[in-house]
Design a protein around this motif. Structure first.
Motif, PDB file in Angstrom:
ATOM      1  N   GLY A 133      23.755  45.803  59.508  1.00  0.00           N
ATOM      2  CA  GLY A 133      23.820  46.040  60.947  1.00  0.00           C
ATOM      3  C   GLY A 133      24.504  44.944  61.721  1.00  0.00           C
ATOM      4  N   GLY A 134      25.096  43.950  61.039  1.00  0.00           N
ATOM      5  CA  GLY A 134      25.816  42.884  61.737  1.00  0.00           C
ATOM      6  C   GLY A 134      24.931  41.864  62.404  1.00  0.00           C
ATOM      7  N   SER A 135      23.690  41.727  61.921  1.00  0.00           N
ATOM      8  CA  SER A 135      22.762  40.778  62.519  1.00  0.00           C
ATOM      9  C   SER A 135      22.691  39.506  61.682  1.00  0.00           C
ATOM     10  CB  SER A 135      21.352  41.393  62.615  1.00  0.00           C
ATOM     11  OG  SER A 135      20.418  40.436  63.053  1.00  0.00           O
ATOM     12  N   PRO A 136      23.125  38.357  62.211  1.00  0.00           N
ATOM     13  CA  PRO A 136      22.935  37.103  61.487  1.00  0.00           C
ATOM     14  C   PRO A 136      21.442  36.845  61.249  1.00  0.00           C
ATOM     15  CG  PRO A 136      24.408  36.818  63.364  1.00  0.00           C
ATOM     16  CD  PRO A 136      23.782  38.164  63.514  1.00  0.00           C
ATOM     17  N   VAL A 137      21.133  36.130  60.181  1.00  0.00           N
ATOM     18  CA  VAL A 137      19.747  35.908  59.764  1.00  0.00           C
ATOM     19  C   VAL A 137      19.432  34.417  59.819  1.00  0.00           C
ATOM     20  CG1 VAL A 137      18.123  36.072  57.827  1.00  0.00           C
ATOM     21  CG2 VAL A 137      19.727  37.953  58.295  1.00  0.00           C
ATOM     22  N   ILE A 138      18.271  34.081  60.373  1.00  0.00           N
ATOM     23  CA  ILE A 138      17.725  32.725  60.274  1.00  0.00           C
ATOM     24  C   ILE A 138      16.532  32.791  59.331  1.00  0.00           C
ATOM     25  CG2 ILE A 138      16.549  30.867  61.524  1.00  0.00           C
ATOM     26  CD1 ILE A 138      18.264  31.566  63.953  1.00  0.00           C
ATOM     27  N   THR A 139      16.579  32.004  58.276  1.00  0.00           N
ATOM     28  CA  THR A 139      15.550  32.062  57.244  1.00  0.00           C
ATOM     29  C   THR A 139      15.257  30.657  56.741  1.00  0.00           C
ATOM     30  OG1 THR A 139      14.922  33.212  55.200  1.00  0.00           O
ATOM     31  CG2 THR A 139      17.196  32.425  55.351  1.00  0.00           C
ATOM     32  N   LEU A 140      14.388  30.567  55.748  1.00  0.00           N
ATOM     33  CA  LEU A 140      14.008  29.268  55.193  1.00  0.00           C
ATOM     34  C   LEU A 140      14.783  28.973  53.916  1.00  0.00           C
ATOM     35  CD1 LEU A 140      10.127  29.169  55.678  1.00  0.00           C
ATOM     36  CD2 LEU A 140      11.890  28.102  57.086  1.00  0.00           C
ATOM     37  N   THR A 141      15.048  27.698  53.694  1.00  0.00           N
ATOM     38  CA  THR A 141      15.738  27.265  52.483  1.00  0.00           C
ATOM     39  C   THR A 141      14.918  27.612  51.247  1.00  0.00           C
ATOM     40  OG1 THR A 141      14.705  25.090  52.710  1.00  0.00           O
ATOM     41  CG2 THR A 141      16.928  25.363  53.625  1.00  0.00           C
ATOM     42  N   ASP A 142      15.571  27.610  50.105  1.00  0.00           N
ATOM     43  CA  ASP A 142      14.934  27.840  48.805  1.00  0.00           C
ATOM     44  C   ASP A 142      14.289  29.224  48.730  1.00  0.00           C
ATOM     45  OD1 ASP A 142      14.341  27.184  46.181  1.00  0.00           O
ATOM     46  OD2 ASP A 142      12.419  26.254  46.680  1.00  0.00           O
ATOM     47  N   THR A 143      14.984  30.219  49.282  1.00  0.00           N
ATOM     48  CA  THR A 143      14.555  31.614  49.173  1.00  0.00           C
ATOM     49  C   THR A 143      15.771  32.463  48.788  1.00  0.00           C
ATOM     50  OG1 THR A 143      15.009  32.041  51.523  1.00  0.00           O
ATOM     51  CG2 THR A 143      12.751  31.394  50.944  1.00  0.00           C
TER      52      THR A 143
ATOM     53  N   ASP B 268      27.804  32.730  54.854  1.00  0.00           N
ATOM     54  CA  ASP B 268      27.787  32.041  56.148  1.00  0.00           C
ATOM     55  C   ASP B 268      27.434  33.030  57.259  1.00  0.00           C
ATOM     56  OD1 ASP B 268      27.992  29.987  57.973  1.00  0.00           O
ATOM     57  OD2 ASP B 268      30.164  30.182  58.225  1.00  0.00           O
ATOM     58  N   ALA B 269      26.355  33.778  56.992  1.00  0.00           N
ATOM     59  CA  ALA B 269      25.953  34.867  57.890  1.00  0.00           C
ATOM     60  C   ALA B 269      24.654  34.541  58.615  1.00  0.00           C
ATOM     61  CB  ALA B 269      25.793  36.160  57.095  1.00  0.00           C
ATOM     62  N   GLY B 270      24.477  33.276  58.959  1.00  0.00           N
ATOM     63  CA  GLY B 270      23.259  32.825  59.624  1.00  0.00           C
ATOM     64  C   GLY B 270      22.962  31.406  59.190  1.00  0.00           C
ATOM     65  N   LEU B 271      21.695  31.013  59.307  1.00  0.00           N
ATOM     66  CA  LEU B 271      21.308  29.648  58.955  1.00  0.00           C
ATOM     67  C   LEU B 271      20.039  29.648  58.107  1.00  0.00           C
ATOM     68  CD1 LEU B 271      21.804  27.761  62.352  1.00  0.00           C
ATOM     69  CD2 LEU B 271      23.283  27.667  60.329  1.00  0.00           C
ATOM     70  N   ALA B 272      19.969  28.704  57.171  1.00  0.00           N
ATOM     71  CA  ALA B 272      18.755  28.452  56.398  1.00  0.00           C
ATOM     72  C   ALA B 272      18.200  27.100  56.846  1.00  0.00           C
ATOM     73  CB  ALA B 272      19.060  28.445  54.905  1.00  0.00           C
ATOM     74  N   ILE B 273      16.963  27.088  57.312  1.00  0.00           N
ATOM     75  CA  ILE B 273      16.330  25.865  57.810  1.00  0.00           C
ATOM     76  C   ILE B 273      15.139  25.530  56.919  1.00  0.00           C
ATOM     77  CG2 ILE B 273      17.139  26.201  60.172  1.00  0.00           C
ATOM     78  CD1 ILE B 273      14.450  27.383  60.903  1.00  0.00           C
ATOM     79  N   ASP B 274      14.631  24.313  57.043  1.00  0.00           N
ATOM     80  CA  ASP B 274      13.615  23.860  56.088  1.00  0.00           C
ATOM     81  C   ASP B 274      12.202  23.834  56.661  1.00  0.00           C
ATOM     82  OD1 ASP B 274      13.887  21.744  57.802  1.00  0.00           O
ATOM     83  OD2 ASP B 274      14.615  20.314  56.298  1.00  0.00           O
TER      84      ASP B 274
ATOM     85  N   ASN C 177      30.692  37.733  59.879  1.00  0.00           N
ATOM     86  CA  ASN C 177      30.358  37.375  58.505  1.00  0.00           C
ATOM     87  C   ASN C 177      29.226  38.254  57.976  1.00  0.00           C
ATOM     88  OD1 ASN C 177      32.291  35.385  58.546  1.00  0.00           O
ATOM     89  ND2 ASN C 177      30.857  33.685  58.830  1.00  0.00           N
ATOM     90  N   ALA C 178      28.258  38.549  58.844  1.00  0.00           N
ATOM     91  CA  ALA C 178      27.154  39.428  58.441  1.00  0.00           C
ATOM     92  C   ALA C 178      27.674  40.819  58.102  1.00  0.00           C
ATOM     93  CB  ALA C 178      26.106  39.498  59.558  1.00  0.00           C
ATOM     94  N   LEU C 179      28.579  41.345  58.917  1.00  0.00           N
ATOM     95  CA  LEU C 179      29.139  42.676  58.653  1.00  0.00           C
ATOM     96  C   LEU C 179      29.916  42.701  57.339  1.00  0.00           C
ATOM     97  CD1 LEU C 179      30.320  43.624  62.256  1.00  0.00           C
ATOM     98  CD2 LEU C 179      28.560  44.807  60.922  1.00  0.00           C
ATOM     99  N   LYS C 180      30.658  41.623  57.068  1.00  0.00           N
ATOM    100  CA  LYS C 180      31.380  41.537  55.795  1.00  0.00           C
ATOM    101  C   LYS C 180      30.398  41.523  54.631  1.00  0.00           C
ATOM    102  CE  LYS C 180      34.438  38.562  53.076  1.00  0.00           C
ATOM    103  NZ  LYS C 180      35.164  37.274  53.013  1.00  0.00           N
ATOM    104  N   ALA C 181      29.332  40.729  54.771  1.00  0.00           N
ATOM    105  CA  ALA C 181      28.304  40.694  53.732  1.00  0.00           C
ATOM    106  C   ALA C 181      27.684  42.068  53.540  1.00  0.00           C
ATOM    107  CB  ALA C 181      27.226  39.679  54.105  1.00  0.00           C
ATOM    108  N   GLY C 182      27.406  42.740  54.650  1.00  0.00           N
ATOM    109  CA  GLY C 182      26.811  44.070  54.568  1.00  0.00           C
ATOM    110  C   GLY C 182      27.687  45.059  53.825  1.00  0.00           C
TER     111      GLY C 182
END
Length: 358
Positions: A285-295, A305-311, A335-340
């Motif tokens: 759906g073209g939505s960048p994702v913010i998630t946690l590292t090591d997942t 490069d479709a969002g950020l991974a934080i710790d 980038n999210a759309l390309k990944a999708g």
């Protein structure tokens, strides 16, 4: 005509969540192959007319019902597929069988695998008793773990992504509009941490729109931490929150991701190598994702490069990540759309369809 395949999913009760998208993706890939779906007694689901739907399972006795059903189908030499299987299903299948299950009769999909030593010993015994059960899993590491306890007929099958028509995906290419928590509200999926962020936004006098799905995963049950977080959300008073508690159609669910930044502050311990359907849907759906590292989610987000991974789930750090993505939203969205688009091919249900030999 090919043997009928019985898809057994007791927790399928409606068109919300990934039980439905998993099953419907497989049905779409199967075309006119003979399928029967066994689901919840009051399930509100619609499938093509070629699919038989048996509304069968009651929550409190679903395991007893599953044992009876497995026994009935095995005696009738029917083919069985359990889309969200676990150790209990393997135990019940062994109990239901009069002996060793014949080759090509039972397929199970195990999404993740982390047994205790005691459970591991039980699984090793089950693998010796039922070597012909075919286990499908979404990642190489899960396959390796299952093979290590003796299930040698374990094969990799990518988690089936919800199909997206090109025209529908194209509508996702819009500017930023809101933060989003999508899917079932659960502690291990970081729902309390998202409420922490909402409280921070309120304290700062911010006006960022936030959309939260607050439905429980199965049978309207919340874990204690999520129940408390919902109470905090209701008492917070942040005026820019939209709660989505009702069941959404697949189209309305997919529409949540357009213009969104998807917050997936999932447990690093539980999701280190566990697939998230929400991630697949968000990127489609073209939505960048913010998630946690090591997942698993972090590896996907970083690769594209479709969002950020934080710790950390500390709200100040999450807020910082949100502002960083907002500042360059169009690039992250593209980038999210390309990944999708790539994941639509790699995670097509056609792969699972092939493994099931329908």
């Amino acid at each position: 005509m090919a043997d009928r395949l019985h898809i057994i999913e007791p927790t399928l009760t409606g068109e919300a969540g990934h039980c439905f998208s998993f099953v419907s993706s497989l049905i779409n890939a199967a075309g006119d192959a003979p399928l029967t779906v066994w689901c919840g007694r009051s399930a509100e689901v619609t499938f093509p007319a070629t699919v038989r739907v048996n509304r069968f399972f009651l929550r409190k006795i679903r395991r007893l019902q599953a044992l009876w059903l497995y026994r009935k189908l095995l005696k009738g030499h029917e083919r069985i597929f359990v889309p969200t299987a676990g150790r209990t299903d393997l135990v019940l299948l062994d109990l239901a069988a009069s002996g060793q299950i014949a080759p090509g009769r039972v397929y199970v999909y195990i999404h993740w695998f982390r047994p205790s030593p005691g459970k591991r010993a039980q699984l090793e015994k089950l693998a010796r008793r039922q070597p012909e059960i075919v286990i499908l899993a979404p990642t190489a590491s899960v396959c390796e773990e299952l093979r290590s306890v003796g299930f040698n007929r374990t094969r990799l099958a990518p988690y089936p992504i919800t199909p997206c028509e090109a025209a529908a995906c194209a509508t996702a290419a819009q500017g930023f509009s809101h933060l989003l928590f999508a899917g079932a509200a659960r502690q291990d999926k970081g729902f309390p941490a998202v409420v922490d962020l909402v409280e921070l936004l309120h304290a700062r006098g911010d006006s960022l729109p936030v959309t939260l799905q607050t439905s429980a995963e199965h049978y309207d049950k919340y874990d204690d931490a999520t129940r408390q977080a919902i109470g905090r959300l209701e008492g917070c008073g942040y005026p820019h929150v939209r709660r989505v508690a009702e069941t959404l159609t697949q189209a309305d669910y997919q529409g949540l991701f357009a213009g969104a930044i998807c917050l997936q502050l999932y447990s690093q311990q539980d999701f280190r190598d566990r697939i998230s359907g929400v991630t697949l849907d968000a990127l489609t759906g073209g939505s960048p994702v913010i998630t946690l590292t090591d997942t698993w989610m972090a590896r996907i987000v970083t690769r594209y490069d479709a969002g950020l991974a934080i710790d950390t789930t500390e709200p100040e750090r999450v807020y910082q990540a949100v502002t960083q993505v907002m500042a360059d939203y169009d690039r992250y969205r593209d980038n999210a759309l390309k990944a999708g688009r790539e994941l639509q091919m790699h995670n097509s249900a056609e792969h699972l369809f092939h493994e099931l030999g329908i």
